[in-house]
Design an enzyme around this catalytic site. Structure first.
Site, PDB file in Angstrom:
ATOM      1  N   ASP A   1      -7.665  -7.292   5.940  1.00  0.00           N
ATOM      2  CA  ASP A   1      -6.692  -8.176   5.265  1.00  0.00           C
ATOM      3  C   ASP A   1      -6.085  -9.180   6.235  1.00  0.00           C
ATOM      4  O   ASP A   1      -5.492 -10.179   5.796  1.00  0.00           O
ATOM      5  CB  ASP A   1      -5.554  -7.351   4.631  1.00  0.00           C
ATOM      6  CG  ASP A   1      -5.970  -6.687   3.323  1.00  0.00           C
ATOM      7  OD1 ASP A   1      -7.128  -6.870   2.901  1.00  0.00           O
ATOM      8  OD2 ASP A   1      -5.122  -5.981   2.733  1.00  0.00           O
TER       9      ASP A   1
ATOM     10  N   ARG B   1       1.119   3.791  -3.348  1.00  0.00           N
ATOM     11  CA  ARG B   1       0.785   5.214  -3.133  1.00  0.00           C
ATOM     12  C   ARG B   1       1.978   6.100  -3.468  1.00  0.00           C
ATOM     13  O   ARG B   1       1.863   7.113  -4.159  1.00  0.00           O
ATOM     14  CB  ARG B   1       0.383   5.454  -1.671  1.00  0.00           C
ATOM     15  CG  ARG B   1      -1.050   5.080  -1.352  1.00  0.00           C
ATOM     16  CD  ARG B   1      -1.279   5.141   0.147  1.00  0.00           C
ATOM     17  NE  ARG B   1      -2.666   4.873   0.495  1.00  0.00           N
ATOM     18  CZ  ARG B   1      -3.239   3.657   0.430  1.00  0.00           C
ATOM     19  NH1 ARG B   1      -2.546   2.618   0.015  1.00  0.00           N
ATOM     20  NH2 ARG B   1      -4.498   3.504   0.798  1.00  0.00           N
TER      21      ARG B   1
ATOM     22  N   SER C   1     -15.176  -0.258  -0.867  1.00  0.00           N
ATOM     23  CA  SER C   1     -13.716  -0.220  -0.784  1.00  0.00           C
ATOM     24  C   SER C   1     -13.260   1.200  -0.490  1.00  0.00           C
ATOM     25  O   SER C   1     -13.781   2.158  -1.071  1.00  0.00           O
ATOM     26  CB  SER C   1     -13.117  -0.678  -2.119  1.00  0.00           C
ATOM     27  OG  SER C   1     -11.734  -0.412  -2.152  1.00  0.00           O
TER      28      SER C   1
ATOM     29  N   SER D   1       0.830  -1.208   0.000  1.00  0.00           N
ATOM     30  CA  SER D   1       0.000   0.000   0.000  1.00  0.00           C
ATOM     31  C   SER D   1       0.863   1.255   0.000  1.00  0.00           C
ATOM     32  O   SER D   1       0.537   2.247  -0.668  1.00  0.00           O
ATOM     33  CB  SER D   1      -0.925  -0.018   1.220  1.00  0.00           C
ATOM     34  OG  SER D   1      -1.820  -1.107   1.094  1.00  0.00           O
TER      35      SER D   1
HETATM   36  O1  LIG Z   1      -5.640   1.230  -0.016  1.00  0.00           O
HETATM   37  C1  LIG Z   1      -5.022   0.174   0.073  1.00  0.00           C
HETATM   38  O2  LIG Z   1      -3.797   0.105  -0.143  1.00  0.00           O
HETATM   39  C2  LIG Z   1      -5.749  -1.049   0.467  1.00  0.00           C
HETATM   40  C3  LIG Z   1      -7.010  -0.958   1.007  1.00  0.00           C
HETATM   41  C4  LIG Z   1      -7.763  -2.146   1.471  1.00  0.00           C
HETATM   42  O3  LIG Z   1      -8.819  -2.378   0.556  1.00  0.00           O
HETATM   43  P1  LIG Z   1     -10.371  -1.937   0.819  1.00  0.00           P
HETATM   44  O4  LIG Z   1     -10.407  -0.498   1.049  1.00  0.00           O
HETATM   45  O5  LIG Z   1     -11.019  -2.372  -0.461  1.00  0.00           O
HETATM   46  O6  LIG Z   1     -10.842  -2.716   2.023  1.00  0.00           O
HETATM   47  C5  LIG Z   1      -6.892  -3.395   1.556  1.00  0.00           C
HETATM   48  O7  LIG Z   1      -7.710  -4.538   1.642  1.00  0.00           O
HETATM   49  C6  LIG Z   1      -5.983  -3.535   0.371  1.00  0.00           C
HETATM   50  O8  LIG Z   1      -5.167  -4.679   0.489  1.00  0.00           O
HETATM   51  C7  LIG Z   1      -5.061  -2.343   0.262  1.00  0.00           C
HETATM   52  C1  LIG Z   2      -7.252  -6.823  -1.035  1.00  0.00           C
HETATM   53  C2  LIG Z   2      -5.977  -6.878  -1.370  1.00  0.00           C
HETATM   54  O1  LIG Z   2      -5.430  -6.339  -2.482  1.00  0.00           O
HETATM   55  P1  LIG Z   2      -5.898  -5.232  -3.526  1.00  0.00           P
HETATM   56  O2  LIG Z   2      -4.871  -4.150  -3.433  1.00  0.00           O
HETATM   57  O3  LIG Z   2      -5.891  -5.938  -4.838  1.00  0.00           O
HETATM   58  O4  LIG Z   2      -7.262  -4.735  -3.138  1.00  0.00           O
HETATM   59  C3  LIG Z   2      -4.998  -7.586  -0.521  1.00  0.00           C
HETATM   60  O5  LIG Z   2      -3.776  -7.447  -0.774  1.00  0.00           O
HETATM   61  O6  LIG Z   2      -5.388  -8.299   0.410  1.00  0.00           O
END
Ligand SMILES: O=C(O)C1=C[C@@H](OP(=O)(O)O)[C@@H](O)[C@H](O)C1
Ligand SMILES: C=C(OP(=O)(O)O)C(=O)O
Length: 430
Positions: free
Chosen positions: A307, A24, A164, A20
């Site tokens: 997660d 970003r 999300s 993440s």
């Molecule tokens: O913004 C991000 O980097 C993420 C947000 C989350 O998703 P959601 O916001 O869909 O729950 C997480 O599950 C994903 O692995 C990474």
């Molecule tokens: C939900 C996940 O990934 P994504 O960034 O594809 O949403 C994850 O890594 O668990």
């Protein structure tokens, strides 16, 4: 007489960079008006897809020192031109890149695997249309998504981020590149810690973003400045080695994941503490030590750190009483329907479970040998590998799917816990 038992030294886990934070930082550096250096980025399928998609949009990214630093030459604006970006399985690419593209000038397509195409993007497409971009989507408002734009004016908008948080992150990060301030109202939100991460990173790259009241965000049209950013180890990935420590009575330390972490998923250690594990977090590192106890008999809301719910659910049969996880309805919309995938696999192992729309209860039991169906979901593979440290005969039907976020997972788990066998190339074990 008491005999002093020397404490076993903690095993030091080598956890790769945060997906993440890497994705970003890549986007913010791409938008910045100068160069940025990202230190210790994650090199995995998700970040490779993100990097290549950005390169396709005209951004120059130079890896140095064997991928330990990525130098990004920012465009100082949104992309210009035309092209199609392949997002593979990466939700972050499908949700962060279209708003960035919409701040540029041109015609940009976003495509992904069948798995990613099954995941929602409609609320994001809808928000971009209301901001003035011309957006088309595939059947059911899913990928492929196409954006035609001449830049975005900004303005005020209500955003649906209940499926999300990534929709909101994508829009917020595009805000500084718009012509006027962007004001977003978000009545309800999942995965809130990821928004805090987004805001913290935007500020590091020079953005002015505020949340005057809960769910009321304002972003000023400042553009971004380049910044050098070390990437923390991935806290979601660390959950597997922390869980392994808890159930094997060992001590595992993750350097670089300390008190100031930007990642909400480090709070998984608080959940492990409820099971009886000892957790020590300093400015530099987090250490989890298994104490021999593994207590159940509690309900925990993991909606903000979803997660990591599979990490807990997979080891929950080893607890002394049932464990219920709730608040995780949005986990049905990820790489797999994660509630169904966890339930199906636990049942195959002979473990009793109950589930509802947004919860699961796992009962104590002795797992029987079984082959875990990974559903090409890296987290299912990693979570059940941890259970395999305490249960006989657990194999995975697709051990290689861990490459989405941790290509070296099996080797590292084996280095820390030799009981875990590394699958040979092309094999479906362990
Ligand atoms: O913004 C991000 O980097 C993420 C947000 C989350 O998703 P959601 O916001 O869909 O729950 C997480 O599950 C994903 O692995 C990474
Ligand atoms: C939900 C996940 O990934 P994504 O960034 O594809 O949403 C994850 O890594 O668990």
């Amino acid at each position: 007489m008491t005999i002093a038992v020397p404490a076993t030294p903690a095993l030091h886990a080598r956890i790769p960079g945060s997906k993440s934070l890497t994705n970003r930082a890549l986007l913010l550096a791409a938008a910045a008006d100068s160069t940025s250096a990202l230190g210790a980025p994650l090199v995995s399928d998700d970040t490779t897809a993100f990097r290549e998609a950005l390169s396709g949009l005209g951004v120059r990214i130079d890896p140095c020192d064997d991928d330990s630093v990525w130098n990004v030459t920012g465009l100082g604006r949104g992309p210009v031109g035309t092209g199609t970006a392949w997002c593979a399985d990466a939700g972050t690419a499908a949700r962060f890149l279209p708003p960035f593209a919409a701040t540029g000038h041109g015609d940009f397509g976003f495509e992904g695997s069948d798995q990613l195409t099954a995941r929602p993007v409609a609320p994001l497409a809808d928000a971009l249309r209301r901001l003035g971009a011309e957006v088309t989507t595939g059947p059911g408002g899913r990928l492929p998504l196409r954006v035609r734009s001449q830049g975005l004016d900004g303005g005020a908008l209500t955003v649906d981020s209940t499926l999300s948080s990534q929709f909101l992150t994508g829009l917020l990060m595009a805000g500084p590149l718009m012509r006027r301030p962007l004001a977003l109202t978000v009545p309800q939100l999942v995965s809130r810690p990821y928004i805090d991460m987004t805001i913290a990173l935007m500020r590091r790259f020079g953005a002015e973003v505020d949340e005057a009241a809960p769910g009321e965000f304002t972003v000023r049209p400042t553009g971004y400045r380049g910044a050098d950013m070390p990437i923390e180890p991935d806290a979601s990935t660390a959950s597997y080695v922390f869980a392994a420590a808890a159930i094997t009575g060992t001590s595992v330390r993750v350097p670089g994941l300390g008190r100031g972490s930007l990642q909400g998923d480090l709070r998984f250690t608080e959940v492990l503490a409820r099971t009886g594990a000892r957790v020590e977090t300093t400015d530099e590192a987090t250490t989890v030590t298994g104490t021999g106890a593994f207590r159940g008999g509690f309900t925990v809301d993991m909606g903000e750190i979803s997660d990591t719910f599979m990490t807990l659910a997979a080891i929950a049969p080893l607890a002394d009483a049932p464990i219920t996880v709730n608040g995780i309805g949005h986990a049905r919309l990820k790489e797999s329907d994660r509630i169904a995938a966890v339930e199906g696999n636990l049942r195959a192992l002979g473990i009793r479970t109950e589930t509802g729309r947004d919860w699961i209860t796992v009962h104590p039991g002795t797992p029987a040998p079984a082959r875990v169906a990974c559903h090409r979901d890296h987290r299912i593979a990693m979570a059940f590998s941890v259970l395999g440290l305490r249960a006989e005969g657990i194999t995975l039907d697709d051990p290689g799917c861990v490459a989405k976020t941790f290509p070296g997972f099996h080797e590292e788990l084996h280095r820390l816990f030799p009981r875990h066998s590394v699958p040979t190339a092309g094999s479906s074990r362990p």
